[in-house]
Design a protein around this motif. Structure first.
Motif, PDB file in Angstrom:
ATOM      1  N   GLY A 170      -8.459  16.571 -10.756  1.00 54.62           N
ATOM      2  CA  GLY A 170      -8.198  15.148 -10.567  1.00 54.62           C
ATOM      3  C   GLY A 170      -6.771  14.770 -10.926  1.00 54.62           C
ATOM      4  N   TYR A 171      -6.460  13.498 -10.724  1.00 51.89           N
ATOM      5  CA  TYR A 171      -5.120  12.981 -10.996  1.00 51.89           C
ATOM      6  C   TYR A 171      -4.841  12.994 -12.492  1.00 51.89           C
ATOM      7  CZ  TYR A 171      -1.160   9.800 -11.232  1.00 51.89           C
ATOM      8  OH  TYR A 171       0.060   9.232 -11.499  1.00 51.89           O
ATOM      9  N   TRP A 172      -3.622  13.365 -12.844  1.00 53.62           N
ATOM     10  CA  TRP A 172      -3.197  13.372 -14.245  1.00 53.62           C
ATOM     11  C   TRP A 172      -1.757  12.893 -14.312  1.00 53.62           C
ATOM     12  CZ3 TRP A 172       0.413  16.398 -17.110  1.00 53.62           C
ATOM     13  CH2 TRP A 172       0.290  16.292 -18.503  1.00 53.62           C
ATOM     14  N   SER A 173      -1.459  11.965 -15.214  1.00 56.21           N
ATOM     15  CA  SER A 173      -0.133  11.371 -15.294  1.00 56.21           C
ATOM     16  C   SER A 173       0.674  12.020 -16.404  1.00 56.21           C
ATOM     17  CB  SER A 173      -0.236   9.853 -15.531  1.00 56.21           C
ATOM     18  OG  SER A 173       1.056   9.316 -15.732  1.00 56.21           O
ATOM     19  N   LEU A 174       1.733  12.719 -16.008  1.00 56.77           N
ATOM     20  CA  LEU A 174       2.628  13.344 -16.978  1.00 56.77           C
ATOM     21  C   LEU A 174       3.346  12.297 -17.817  1.00 56.77           C
ATOM     22  CD1 LEU A 174       4.223  15.756 -18.151  1.00 56.77           C
ATOM     23  CD2 LEU A 174       5.791  15.539 -16.198  1.00 56.77           C
ATOM     24  N   SER A 175       3.827  11.239 -17.168  1.00 60.17           N
ATOM     25  CA  SER A 175       4.570  10.219 -17.901  1.00 60.17           C
ATOM     26  C   SER A 175       3.682   9.489 -18.900  1.00 60.17           C
ATOM     27  CB  SER A 175       5.216   9.229 -16.936  1.00 60.17           C
ATOM     28  OG  SER A 175       4.265   8.698 -16.055  1.00 60.17           O
ATOM     29  N   ALA A 176       2.417   9.225 -18.502  1.00 56.42           N
ATOM     30  CA  ALA A 176       1.490   8.575 -19.434  1.00 56.42           C
ATOM     31  C   ALA A 176       1.212   9.479 -20.633  1.00 56.42           C
ATOM     32  CB  ALA A 176       0.193   8.233 -18.719  1.00 56.42           C
ATOM     33  N   TYR A 177       1.097  10.788 -20.385  1.00 61.28           N
ATOM     34  CA  TYR A 177       0.885  11.751 -21.463  1.00 61.28           C
ATOM     35  C   TYR A 177       2.057  11.723 -22.444  1.00 61.28           C
ATOM     36  CZ  TYR A 177       0.581  16.281 -23.814  1.00 61.28           C
ATOM     37  OH  TYR A 177       0.550  17.281 -24.757  1.00 61.28           O
ATOM     38  N   LEU A 178       3.278  11.695 -21.886  1.00 64.63           N
ATOM     39  CA  LEU A 178       4.458  11.689 -22.745  1.00 64.63           C
ATOM     40  C   LEU A 178       4.530  10.415 -23.585  1.00 64.63           C
ATOM     41  CD1 LEU A 178       7.111  13.164 -20.280  1.00 64.63           C
ATOM     42  CD2 LEU A 178       6.020  14.312 -22.222  1.00 64.63           C
ATOM     43  N   LYS A 179       4.107   9.286 -22.990  1.00 60.70           N
ATOM     44  CA  LYS A 179       4.130   8.020 -23.732  1.00 60.70           C
ATOM     45  C   LYS A 179       3.235   8.083 -24.966  1.00 60.70           C
ATOM     46  CE  LYS A 179       5.121   5.006 -19.806  1.00 60.70           C
ATOM     47  NZ  LYS A 179       4.555   4.021 -18.868  1.00 60.70           N
ATOM     48  N   HIS A 180       2.133   8.826 -24.852  1.00 55.83           N
ATOM     49  CA  HIS A 180       1.201   8.911 -25.970  1.00 55.83           C
ATOM     50  C   HIS A 180       1.609   9.980 -26.985  1.00 55.83           C
ATOM     51  CE1 HIS A 180      -1.536   6.654 -23.264  1.00 55.83           C
ATOM     52  NE2 HIS A 180      -2.044   6.239 -24.393  1.00 55.83           N
ATOM     53  N   LYS A 181       2.410  10.978 -26.554  1.00 50.37           N
ATOM     54  CA  LYS A 181       2.700  12.111 -27.416  1.00 50.37           C
ATOM     55  C   LYS A 181       4.095  12.100 -28.029  1.00 50.37           C
ATOM     56  CE  LYS A 181      -1.301  14.085 -26.919  1.00 50.37           C
ATOM     57  NZ  LYS A 181      -2.243  14.203 -28.052  1.00 50.37           N
ATOM     58  N   VAL A 182       5.060  11.524 -27.308  1.00 50.00           N
ATOM     59  CA  VAL A 182       6.431  11.521 -27.832  1.00 50.00           C
ATOM     60  C   VAL A 182       6.574  10.384 -28.834  1.00 50.00           C
ATOM     61  CG1 VAL A 182       8.871  11.291 -27.243  1.00 50.00           C
ATOM     62  CG2 VAL A 182       7.322  12.555 -25.723  1.00 50.00           C
ATOM     63  N   LYS A 183       7.003  10.708 -30.034  1.00 49.94           N
ATOM     64  CA  LYS A 183       7.048   9.721 -31.112  1.00 49.94           C
ATOM     65  C   LYS A 183       7.907   8.516 -30.749  1.00 49.94           C
ATOM     66  CE  LYS A 183       8.051   9.205 -36.036  1.00 49.94           C
ATOM     67  NZ  LYS A 183       8.532   9.870 -37.275  1.00 49.94           N
ATOM     68  N   GLY A 184       9.062   8.764 -30.134  1.00 49.05           N
ATOM     69  CA  GLY A 184       9.947   7.650 -29.770  1.00 49.05           C
ATOM     70  C   GLY A 184       9.289   6.688 -28.802  1.00 49.05           C
ATOM     71  N   ALA A 185       8.523   7.227 -27.834  1.00 49.25           N
ATOM     72  CA  ALA A 185       7.847   6.371 -26.858  1.00 49.25           C
ATOM     73  C   ALA A 185       6.744   5.566 -27.520  1.00 49.25           C
ATOM     74  CB  ALA A 185       7.276   7.227 -25.722  1.00 49.25           C
ATOM     75  N   VAL A 186       5.999   6.206 -28.415  1.00 45.82           N
ATOM     76  CA  VAL A 186       4.928   5.513 -29.131  1.00 45.82           C
ATOM     77  C   VAL A 186       5.495   4.379 -29.974  1.00 45.82           C
ATOM     78  CG1 VAL A 186       3.126   5.750 -30.883  1.00 45.82           C
ATOM     79  CG2 VAL A 186       3.415   7.529 -29.158  1.00 45.82           C
ATOM     80  N   ASN A 187       6.601   4.646 -30.659  1.00 41.98           N
ATOM     81  CA  ASN A 187       7.240   3.610 -31.479  1.00 41.98           C
ATOM     82  C   ASN A 187       7.778   2.481 -30.622  1.00 41.98           C
ATOM     83  OD1 ASN A 187       6.707   5.069 -33.788  1.00 41.98           O
ATOM     84  ND2 ASN A 187       8.741   5.997 -33.900  1.00 41.98           N
ATOM     85  N   PHE A 188       8.323   2.812 -29.452  1.00 45.66           N
ATOM     86  CA  PHE A 188       8.852   1.795 -28.550  1.00 45.66           C
ATOM     87  C   PHE A 188       7.745   0.848 -28.108  1.00 45.66           C
ATOM     88  CE2 PHE A 188       9.347   0.433 -24.125  1.00 45.66           C
ATOM     89  CZ  PHE A 188      10.492  -0.346 -24.234  1.00 45.66           C
ATOM     90  N   ILE A 189       6.598   1.407 -27.726  1.00 43.08           N
ATOM     91  CA  ILE A 189       5.468   0.579 -27.295  1.00 43.08           C
ATOM     92  C   ILE A 189       5.002  -0.321 -28.427  1.00 43.08           C
ATOM     93  CG2 ILE A 189       3.031   0.659 -26.589  1.00 43.08           C
ATOM     94  CD1 ILE A 189       3.711   3.193 -25.005  1.00 43.08           C
ATOM     95  N   SER A 190       4.898   0.234 -29.632  1.00 43.11           N
ATOM     96  CA  SER A 190       4.463  -0.539 -30.790  1.00 43.11           C
ATOM     97  C   SER A 190       5.447  -1.672 -31.101  1.00 43.11           C
ATOM     98  CB  SER A 190       4.315   0.381 -32.003  1.00 43.11           C
ATOM     99  OG  SER A 190       3.964  -0.358 -33.157  1.00 43.11           O
ATOM    100  N   ASP A 191       6.753  -1.362 -31.051  1.00 47.41           N
ATOM    101  CA  ASP A 191       7.767  -2.388 -31.323  1.00 47.41           C
ATOM    102  C   ASP A 191       7.701  -3.497 -30.275  1.00 47.41           C
ATOM    103  OD1 ASP A 191       8.593  -0.920 -33.493  1.00 47.41           O
ATOM    104  OD2 ASP A 191      10.354  -0.065 -32.499  1.00 47.41           O
ATOM    105  N   PHE A 192       7.489  -3.118 -29.026  1.00 50.20           N
ATOM    106  CA  PHE A 192       7.396  -4.091 -27.939  1.00 50.20           C
ATOM    107  C   PHE A 192       6.205  -5.020 -28.164  1.00 50.20           C
ATOM    108  CE2 PHE A 192       5.427  -5.271 -23.881  1.00 50.20           C
ATOM    109  CZ  PHE A 192       6.486  -5.910 -23.239  1.00 50.20           C
ATOM    110  N   GLU A 193       5.061  -4.448 -28.492  1.00 49.62           N
ATOM    111  CA  GLU A 193       3.855  -5.246 -28.716  1.00 49.62           C
ATOM    112  C   GLU A 193       4.045  -6.204 -29.893  1.00 49.62           C
ATOM    113  OE1 GLU A 193       0.624  -1.887 -27.115  1.00 49.62           O
ATOM    114  OE2 GLU A 193       0.930  -2.214 -29.268  1.00 49.62           O
ATOM    115  N   GLN A 194       4.644  -5.722 -30.953  1.00 45.81           N
ATOM    116  CA  GLN A 194       4.858  -6.572 -32.125  1.00 45.81           C
ATOM    117  C   GLN A 194       5.809  -7.721 -31.805  1.00 45.81           C
ATOM    118  OE1 GLN A 194       3.363  -6.507 -35.074  1.00 45.81           O
ATOM    119  NE2 GLN A 194       2.125  -4.717 -34.588  1.00 45.81           N
ATOM    120  N   ALA A 195       6.869  -7.441 -31.049  1.00 45.52           N
ATOM    121  CA  ALA A 195       7.858  -8.472 -30.728  1.00 45.52           C
ATOM    122  C   ALA A 195       7.259  -9.558 -29.841  1.00 45.52           C
ATOM    123  CB  ALA A 195       9.065  -7.835 -30.043  1.00 45.52           C
TER     124      ALA A 195
END
Length: 271
Positions: A170-195
């Protein structure tokens, strides 16, 4: 607030509101065919286009506009003609439209942000969200560089899923995987949500509907209801408000796989 995954209706399903964002018409990775089918399945009182619907950044370098992209525009115009209110909230990739904010053409409005009142009385700020992305606001060259890196990831993703499909996976998203695994991406999402939720609290909103980061989610951030539409480039997601004010998250991949979330009682539709 209930998070429910929904199946594609066999006939047009009447709903109160639809939200979609980050379609990126004008790019090769836009999933326009899937979006047209999704829109065709619903009759909504109101549709919010929550930014980055047309990718002006990409169109500067050359025109790519297949019939499928025109079909999305035609579908939205047809919905508007039949009485649906279409509210186009501008984003950073379609920021060229911001000079025309407050434009009204029949049932179509162009705005930089909007307020939505749900059926159960919650005031939601509807905004693309680039205003709360430090990189986009203050380091535009870095935003363009990140956009190019994202394009490379999408090309790799396209080839990866071509071969996965050939071997029955089935379909699998590499970019979505990286967003969940790369610390910088995870922190970016969290900072965005908080702001963005901090801004909601400051302005007295109960919640926010946004896009921008291509990460669909429904959750509580403090006392604020946080809704992110996701995108129609990799995840193919949308938000749907039903007649009782409950908002659910549509994920095309889970619909295709036949996986449903918890059942949600349907409210009698208004006459």
């Amino acid at each position: 607030m209930t998070h429910v995954e929904c199946s594609r209706p066999s006939r047009k399903q009447r709903v109160r509101t639809l939200w979609i964002s980050d379609v990126h018409l004008g790019t090769r990775d836009c999933q326009a065919e899937h979006l047209s089918r999704f829109l065709k399945g619903y009759q909504a009182d109101r549709v919010y286009l929550v930014g980055d619907i047309i990718d002006g950044w990409k169109l500067r370098g050359g025109i790519y506009w297949p019939q499928a992209h025109t079909n999305v525009i035609r579908r939205l115009l047809t919905m508007s003609k039949r009485g649906t209110e279409v509210i186009y909230v501008t984003g950073n990739h379609d920021e060229f439209l911001r000079r025309y904010s407050t434009l009204v053409l029949g049932n179509i409005q162009l705005v930089d942000q909007a307020e939505h009142l749900t059926a159960d009385g919650r005031r939601l700020l509807v905004i693309h969200g680039d205003q709360f992305d430090v990189i986009t606001r203050y380091h535009r060259w870095l935003a363009f560089l990140g956009d190019r890196a994202y394009e490379v990831t999408l090309v790799l993703n396209r080839w990866l899923n071509h071969w996965r499909a050939r071997y029955g996976y089935g379909y699998w998203s590499l970019s979505a995987y990286l967003k969940h695994k790369v610390k910088g991406a995870v922190n970016f999402i969290s900072d965005f949500e908080q702001a963005i939720t901090h801004e909601c609290t400051r302005r007295g909103f109960h919640g926010v509907v946004c896009g921008h980061i291509h990460h669909a989610e429904i959750r509580k951030v403090g006392d604020v209801d946080y809704f992110n539409c996701g995108d129609w480039v990799e995840s193919c997601t949308a938000l749907i408000e039903h007649w009782d004010g409950q908002i659910e998250l549509y994920r095309l991949a889970e619909v295709q796989q036949g996986r449903l979330g918890q059942a949600m009682p349907r409210v009698k539709e208004p006459v």
